[in-house]
Structure formats: structure tokens, C-alpha cells
Design an enzyme around this catalytic site. Structure first.
Site, PDB file in Angstrom:
ATOM      1  N   CYS A  96      -1.901  -1.461   3.419  1.00 48.05           N
ATOM      2  CA  CYS A  96      -1.109  -0.237   3.524  1.00 48.05           C
ATOM      3  C   CYS A  96       0.311  -0.448   2.987  1.00 48.05           C
ATOM      4  O   CYS A  96       0.485  -0.579   1.777  1.00 48.05           O
ATOM      5  CB  CYS A  96      -1.138   0.255   4.965  1.00 48.05           C
ATOM      6  SG  CYS A  96      -0.867   2.017   5.111  1.00 48.05           S
ATOM      7  N   HIS A 195      -6.837  -0.200   8.071  1.00 49.00           N
ATOM      8  CA  HIS A 195      -6.454  -0.932   9.270  1.00 49.00           C
ATOM      9  C   HIS A 195      -7.744  -1.146  10.048  1.00 49.00           C
ATOM     10  O   HIS A 195      -8.799  -0.681   9.658  1.00 49.00           O
ATOM     11  CB  HIS A 195      -5.456  -0.126  10.096  1.00 49.00           C
ATOM     12  CG  HIS A 195      -4.158   0.090   9.381  1.00 49.00           C
ATOM     13  ND1 HIS A 195      -3.250  -0.916   9.176  1.00 49.00           N
ATOM     14  CD2 HIS A 195      -3.637   1.188   8.795  1.00 49.00           C
ATOM     15  CE1 HIS A 195      -2.205  -0.430   8.515  1.00 49.00           C
ATOM     16  NE2 HIS A 195      -2.411   0.836   8.265  1.00 49.00           N
TER      17      HIS A 195
HETATM   18  N1  GLN Z   1       4.739   3.973   5.378  1.00 52.82           N
HETATM   19  C1  GLN Z   1       3.588   3.956   4.523  1.00 52.82           C
HETATM   20  C2  GLN Z   1       2.928   5.310   4.344  1.00 52.82           C
HETATM   21  O1  GLN Z   1       3.003   6.140   5.233  1.00 52.82           O
HETATM   22  C3  GLN Z   1       2.592   2.933   4.995  1.00 52.82           C
HETATM   23  C4  GLN Z   1       1.971   3.263   6.327  1.00 52.82           C
HETATM   24  C5  GLN Z   1       1.175   2.141   6.931  1.00 52.82           C
HETATM   25  O2  GLN Z   1       1.393   0.961   6.602  1.00 52.82           O
HETATM   26  N2  GLN Z   1       0.286   2.463   7.835  1.00 52.82           N
HETATM   27  O3  GLN Z   1       2.331   5.563   3.311  1.00 52.82           O
END
Ligand code: GLN
Length: 235
Positions: A96, A195
Site C-alpha cells: 500500500c 493487507h
Molecule cells: N495513504 C495511502 C492511500 O490512502 C495508503 C493507505 C494504506 O497504506 N493503507 O492511498
């Protein structure tokens, strides 16, 4: 002293660890111990040096936009070494936010452009008023395996010509909700929005990663034969 040891770097593990992305290292350790391999983990965070020679696996987890901005300021200090590590076939997993930051740039929900490491060619645009949230299933077109995970991101990532997606979307949004791809593979570097964490939920991918790591570090050993004795688990 253990005969075989994997040194894992958890990049910015104190800031970038959404939904317990650290579990990816726990999963590697869980399987590695079954074949007598020790996995040691080191957090490499703000102001720390990253020396590619010290590590056999690098995990760069996800984070909120706020943490990503802080991390992005420190990244230039590690960028050259990380790029060299990836080019030298170093096993890497970016999840992510970490997947986004290893690329060219990332646009925050508020429109701010954050520069990435630039080690890989993908880039990430934003979607100001929406997020991709939910369960995802993909199929890896190279080996036919399916992987399951959970995505929660606003960023929309587009791959470069030298990168292939980790899998094709069966369910969910993936990289950008448009092109049917999820994650990336470039050499031994993997990126994903999953995740869960991805290696905990998908034992088949964890064993594949374990083999990449061990083949590179100890090429004289037949790891394929040893890893074939392990039963992958799925959650
Ligand atoms: N901040 C990033 C987004 O919203 C990554 C989010 C995350 O790592 N879950 O795209």
C-alpha cells in the site's frame, strides 16, 4: 549460531505498519523455522542508514497520508541504496503506502504531490472524494495461483512498461479500479495493496518469497526441495 539466517529490514516499521503489515515477516519466520532457518527483523526508520548488504528481505508497509509525508522526507537518504538493492534482485515487498512510495510519486487525497524513491517506474494519482475499500481476490497469471486480501486506499497506481501486475482482479479494485491489475512484480520486488497481511493469508506466496530469499542468499542449497515439505496455510 543458526546455520541459515534471513535478515529482514522493516522499513519505517514504527510509522508504516497498517493492519499489522509486520505480519508478513512473522509469516516468513513461521515457515522458515520449519526448515531450520532463522528470521531476524530490524526496523530501519527515520535517520537510520539502510545498507543493502545487511539485508536479505525488505518490507515497506502501508500508512496514512500523514505518515507517508513524514517518511517521504527521509526517503532520499535511502533511495540510492534501495534502488541498488532492487536492481541486484533483492527480495522486496511494498504494501500500500510502501508500494506507492517505492515508485515515482504519490498524490495525497488533498492534491499534494509527494515524491517517491523512484526505484520503480509506477506512479500514483489520487481520488479526492473516494477510497477503494473491501476484499480483493486476484489470479497470478504466471503460476495460476489465487491470492486473497483486503484493500483500503485512496491512491490509484499505474504501472510502468517494465512492471507486471502481481495478479489480475477477480474481485475488488486493485491498483486503480480501471486496468484490472493488482500489485506489481519487477525482478524480485513485489508491490501490493493487500493487507491481511498478504503473506499470512496466502501461504503459497509466502513460500514463493521464502524461496526467492533463500536461493539468492544460499544458492548452493536445494531450497525448492526443502520448501516442498512445508504445507502452506490460508486465512
Ligand atoms: N495513504 C495511502 C492511500 O490512502 C495508503 C493507505 C494504506 O497504506 N493503507 O492511498
Amino acid at each position: 549460531m543458526a546455520e541459515y539466517k534471513i535478515n529482514a529490514a522493516h522499513l519505517y516499521g514504527d510509522l508504516m505498519n497498517t493492519y499489522g503489515d509486520f505480519g508478513n515477516i512473522v509469516a516468513l519466520r513461521y515457515y522458515a523455522q520449519k526448515i531450520g532457518v532463522v528470521v531476524e527483523q530490524h526496523i530501519v526508520s527515520l535517520e537510520d542508514d539502510f545498507d543493502a548488504e545487511d539485508y536479505d528481505f525488505v518490507l515497506f508497509g502501508g500508512g496514512q497520508d500523514y505518515e507517508q509525508m513524514i517518511v517521504a522526507e527521509d526517503l532520499p537518504k535511502k533511495a540510492v541504496a534501495l534502488k541498488a538493492y532492487i536492481e541486484d534482485d533483492g527480495p522486496f515487498l511494498g504494501v500500500c503506502g510502501g508500494f506507492q512510495l517505492i515508485g515515482q510519486y504519490f498524490i495525497l487525497a488533498d492534491g499534494t504531490k509527494v515524491k517517491g524513491i523512484g526505484a520503480l517506474s509506477h506512479y500514483t494519482l489520487n481520488q479526492p472524494d473516494s477510497r477503494f475499500i473491501g476484499n480483493v481476490t486476484i489470479k497470478d497469471e504466471v503460476n495460476g495461483l489465487e491470492y486473497h486480501g483486503f484493500e483500503n486506499h485512496q491512491g490509484r497506481t499505474f504501472l510502468g512498461d517494465n512492471e507486471r501486475p502481481l495478479g489480475e482482479i477477480i474481485k475488488g479494485n486493485g491498483n486503480n479500479g480501471e486496468d484490472g491489475g493488482e500489485g506489481l512484480v519487477y525482478k524480485n520486488a513485489y508491490g501490493t495493496y493487500f493487507h491481511g497481511p498478504i503473506l499470512t493469508r496466502n501461504g503459497n506466496l509466502a513460500l514463493h518469497m521464502l524461496q526467492l530469499i533463500l536461493d539468492r542468499k544460499y544458492p548452493q542449497v536445494d531450497w525448492q526441495q526443502k520448501i516442498a515439505t512445508i504445507t502452506p496455510e490460508f486465512f
